[in-house]
Write a protein that holds these residues in place. Sequence first.
Motif, PDB file in Angstrom:
ATOM      1  N   SER A  24      27.663  43.256  17.073  1.00 54.18           N
ATOM      2  CA  SER A  24      26.780  43.209  15.883  1.00 54.18           C
ATOM      3  C   SER A  24      27.316  44.544  14.910  1.00 54.18           C
ATOM      4  CB  SER A  24      25.453  43.481  16.087  1.00 54.18           C
ATOM      5  OG  SER A  24      25.162  44.681  16.834  1.00 54.18           O
ATOM      6  N   LEU A  25      27.732  45.417  15.391  1.00 52.98           N
ATOM      7  CA  LEU A  25      28.206  46.755  14.885  1.00 52.98           C
ATOM      8  C   LEU A  25      29.625  46.255  14.074  1.00 52.98           C
ATOM      9  CD1 LEU A  25      27.719  49.628  17.121  1.00 52.98           C
ATOM     10  CD2 LEU A  25      26.396  49.186  15.102  1.00 52.98           C
ATOM     11  N   GLY A  26      30.373  45.576  14.909  1.00 55.70           N
ATOM     12  CA  GLY A  26      31.687  45.014  14.213  1.00 55.70           C
ATOM     13  C   GLY A  26      31.612  43.970  13.236  1.00 55.70           C
ATOM     14  N   SER A  34      34.198  42.847   3.844  1.00 57.37           N
ATOM     15  CA  SER A  34      34.676  41.706   3.184  1.00 57.37           C
ATOM     16  C   SER A  34      33.812  41.456   1.883  1.00 57.37           C
ATOM     17  CB  SER A  34      33.991  40.514   4.061  1.00 57.37           C
ATOM     18  OG  SER A  34      34.816  40.438   5.162  1.00 57.37           O
ATOM     19  N   ALA A  35      32.692  42.134   1.670  1.00 60.80           N
ATOM     20  CA  ALA A  35      32.057  42.043   0.495  1.00 60.80           C
ATOM     21  C   ALA A  35      32.873  42.751  -0.724  1.00 60.80           C
ATOM     22  CB  ALA A  35      30.563  42.517   0.664  1.00 60.80           C
ATOM     23  N   PHE A  45      38.506  34.124   0.124  1.00 60.84           N
ATOM     24  CA  PHE A  45      37.338  33.824   0.994  1.00 60.84           C
ATOM     25  C   PHE A  45      37.463  33.515   2.368  1.00 60.84           C
ATOM     26  CE2 PHE A  45      33.877  30.932   2.292  1.00 60.84           C
ATOM     27  CZ  PHE A  45      32.740  31.713   2.583  1.00 60.84           C
ATOM     28  N   ALA A  46      38.535  32.730   2.509  1.00 58.49           N
ATOM     29  CA  ALA A  46      38.749  32.108   4.085  1.00 58.49           C
ATOM     30  C   ALA A  46      39.309  33.291   4.769  1.00 58.49           C
ATOM     31  CB  ALA A  46      39.851  31.110   3.867  1.00 58.49           C
ATOM     32  N   SER A  52      35.263  38.095   9.628  1.00 58.22           N
ATOM     33  CA  SER A  52      33.857  38.101   9.802  1.00 58.22           C
ATOM     34  C   SER A  52      33.463  37.482  11.339  1.00 58.22           C
ATOM     35  CB  SER A  52      33.183  37.709   8.701  1.00 58.22           C
ATOM     36  OG  SER A  52      33.404  38.502   7.693  1.00 58.22           O
ATOM     37  N   ALA A  53      34.333  36.420  11.573  1.00 61.51           N
ATOM     38  CA  ALA A  53      33.794  35.593  12.796  1.00 61.51           C
ATOM     39  C   ALA A  53      34.378  36.337  14.165  1.00 61.51           C
ATOM     40  CB  ALA A  53      34.302  34.271  12.696  1.00 61.51           C
TER      41      ALA A  53
END
Length: 67
Positions: A24-26, A34-35, A45-46, A52-53
């Motif tokens: 969760s920290l990662g 990313s934002a 975006f991709a 993010s995954a």
Amino acid sequence: MNLAIALTLGAVGISVGLAAIGSSLGIGAVGQVSAGLLSQDPKKFAQALILSALPSTQALYLSLIHI
């Protein structure tokens, strides 16, 4: 319940819990980056979604190992 079984289950719980916290920290750190990236270049975006995954797979793989 046997003491060895209780200690084993406790160790499994602690390791899965710590992996979930780290994951969760990662995800939070990658989400912030990313934002910022998407505000500069929305075409990436991709790549931002894939990055993010990735941290979420840590807890998933650890959970599968303990099963």
